[in-house]
Scaffold this motif. Structure first.
Motif, short mmCIF file in Angstrom:
data_model
loop_
_atom_site.label_atom_id
_atom_site.label_comp_id
_atom_site.label_asym_id
_atom_site.label_seq_id
_atom_site.Cartn_x
_atom_site.Cartn_y
_atom_site.Cartn_z
N ASN A 178 0.84 -1.20 0.00
CA ASN A 178 0.00 0.00 0.00
C ASN A 178 0.87 1.25 0.00
O ASN A 178 0.60 2.22 -0.72
CB ASN A 178 -0.95 -0.01 1.20
N ALA A 201 -4.65 1.14 2.17
CA ALA A 201 -4.96 -0.17 2.76
C ALA A 201 -6.47 -0.32 2.87
O ALA A 201 -7.20 0.63 3.17
CB ALA A 201 -4.32 -0.28 4.13
N GLY A 202 -6.95 -1.52 2.60
CA GLY A 202 -8.38 -1.77 2.64
C GLY A 202 -9.04 -1.67 1.28
O GLY A 202 -10.22 -1.98 1.14
N THR A 203 -8.27 -1.25 0.29
CA THR A 203 -8.79 -1.19 -1.08
C THR A 203 -8.60 -2.55 -1.75
O THR A 203 -7.56 -3.19 -1.58
CB THR A 203 -8.03 -0.13 -1.90
N GLN A 204 -9.61 -2.98 -2.50
CA GLN A 204 -9.45 -4.24 -3.24
C GLN A 204 -8.35 -4.07 -4.28
O GLN A 204 -8.35 -3.10 -5.05
CB GLN A 204 -10.74 -4.64 -3.94
N ALA A 249 -1.49 -5.95 9.68
CA ALA A 249 -1.42 -4.55 10.07
C ALA A 249 0.01 -4.11 10.29
O ALA A 249 0.34 -2.93 10.16
CB ALA A 249 -2.25 -4.34 11.34
N ASP A 266 -9.20 -8.84 -1.05
CA ASP A 266 -10.52 -8.24 -0.90
C ASP A 266 -10.46 -6.87 -0.22
O ASP A 266 -9.51 -6.57 0.53
CB ASP A 266 -11.42 -9.15 -0.07
N ALA A 267 -11.45 -6.07 -0.49
CA ALA A 267 -11.59 -4.77 0.19
C ALA A 267 -11.80 -5.00 1.68
O ALA A 267 -12.37 -6.01 2.10
CB ALA A 267 -12.75 -3.99 -0.40
N GLY A 268 -11.34 -4.04 2.45
CA GLY A 268 -11.55 -4.10 3.89
C GLY A 268 -10.47 -4.82 4.66
O GLY A 268 -10.53 -4.92 5.90
N GLU A 269 -9.49 -5.34 3.94
CA GLU A 269 -8.40 -6.05 4.62
C GLU A 269 -7.36 -5.07 5.15
O GLU A 269 -7.33 -3.91 4.75
CB GLU A 269 -7.73 -7.03 3.64
N ASN A 270 -6.51 -5.56 6.01
CA ASN A 270 -5.37 -4.77 6.49
C ASN A 270 -4.37 -4.55 5.35
O ASN A 270 -4.62 -4.94 4.22
CB ASN A 270 -4.69 -5.47 7.67
#
Lengths: 178, 98
Positions: free
Chosen positions: B18, B25-28, B47, B69-73
């Motif tokens: 990222n 971070a958190g973007t697919q 993280a 996937d979206a929403g991940e660290n």
């Protein structure tokens, strides 16, 4: 699973390295105390997998072990139709010259045991000499549950009193459902 | 759809993708190993930086795109060799797309 391959074609299996794989089991149990082979007796070859050259880094996906701590091949994490290719590496020192050798896999269980047997080259270069048997491969397929779910033992039979040091076995898995 | 980003260089230590790509971070994201034949990229979601001996998801050359996937660290990547040779100061290339 948060990281996963995208397979837009739906064909699967394009990433072969993540379907097949191998584990190499390096024995230490016979290193300092070689296994004694009494003449004309089938003797099971041990493998504790504790050697420095044991390599589990390239195991097939979803497979954690292919051999138990006694040295028997453990195919219970495989599926029917899968094939294993085994390369054994051991050294035999006979006490008399010209002994003959046989090797076999003992498969199945519960009264349905069976053997896959082969004759190895004769130890005819003298006694007290190390004869190394390595690099050859054997193939066993998981054709039924009797083979899949029971330990597969490695056994050796020498016509001469001898000792055996087991370096180990590498077991390669080829999946039927890639 | 975002324009294609040029492949990023991945060294033999855990690298925050990222931070490297500028993708939050958190973007697919979708990832492909476009390095050499013996180049393998280890991926991990964490993280914090994974330990040096942490073994992640291996992406081989010519493997299909991998999705995070979206929403991940944060996503971390590390270059290693299929033949386990020392990577040293070399890098491999990784395609990262949103």
């Amino acid at each position: 699973m948060a990281i996963y391959p995208i397979d837009p074609g739906g064909s699967g299996g394009s990433d072969i390295a993540r379907t097949n794989g191998f584990i190499d089991y390096n024995d230490t149990s016979t290193t300092t105390t070689p296994l004694v082979l009494n003449a004309d007796i089938w003797t099971t070859i041990p493998n504790d997998g504790q050697g420095a050259f044991t390599n589990k880094a390239y195991a097939p996906p979803n497979v954690t072990e292919l051999m138990d701590s006694n040295g028997a091949i453990d195919a219970t994490e495989l599926s029917l139709g899968d094939t294993i290719i085994i390369r054994n590496d051991y050294t035999i020192t006979p006490q008399t010259n010209n002994g003959s050798l046989q090797f076999r896999y003992g498969l199945g269980g519960g009264g349905n045991e069976y053997f896959l047997e082969t004759r190895l080259s004769r130890m005819d270069s003298g006694s007290g000499i190390e004869y190394r048997y390595s690099l050859s491969t054997d193939l066993v397929y998981m054709g039924d549950l009797n083979t899949l779910n029971n330990p597969i033992v490695l056994q050796i039979n020498s016509t001469a009193e001898a000792t055996l040091v087991n370096a180990g076995s590498v077991i390669f898995v080829a999946r039927y459902n890639a | 759809m975002a324009d294609t980003l040029s492949a990023f260089s991945i060294p033999g230590v855990w690298t925050n993708l990222n931070t490297l790509t500028g993708i939050a971070a958190g973007t697919q994201i979708r990832i492909q190993n476009v390095g050499g034949a013996n180049d393998v990229v280890d991926l991990a979601i964490s993280a914090t930086e994974p330990a040096a001996d942490f073994e992640g998801v291996e992406v081989f050359q010519n493997a299909p795109f991998y999705q995070v996937d979206a929403g991940e660290n944060a996503v971390w990547a590390k270059y290693k060799r299929l033949d386990r040779a020392d990577v040293g100061g070399r890098v491999t290339k990784l395609q990262v797309q949103t």
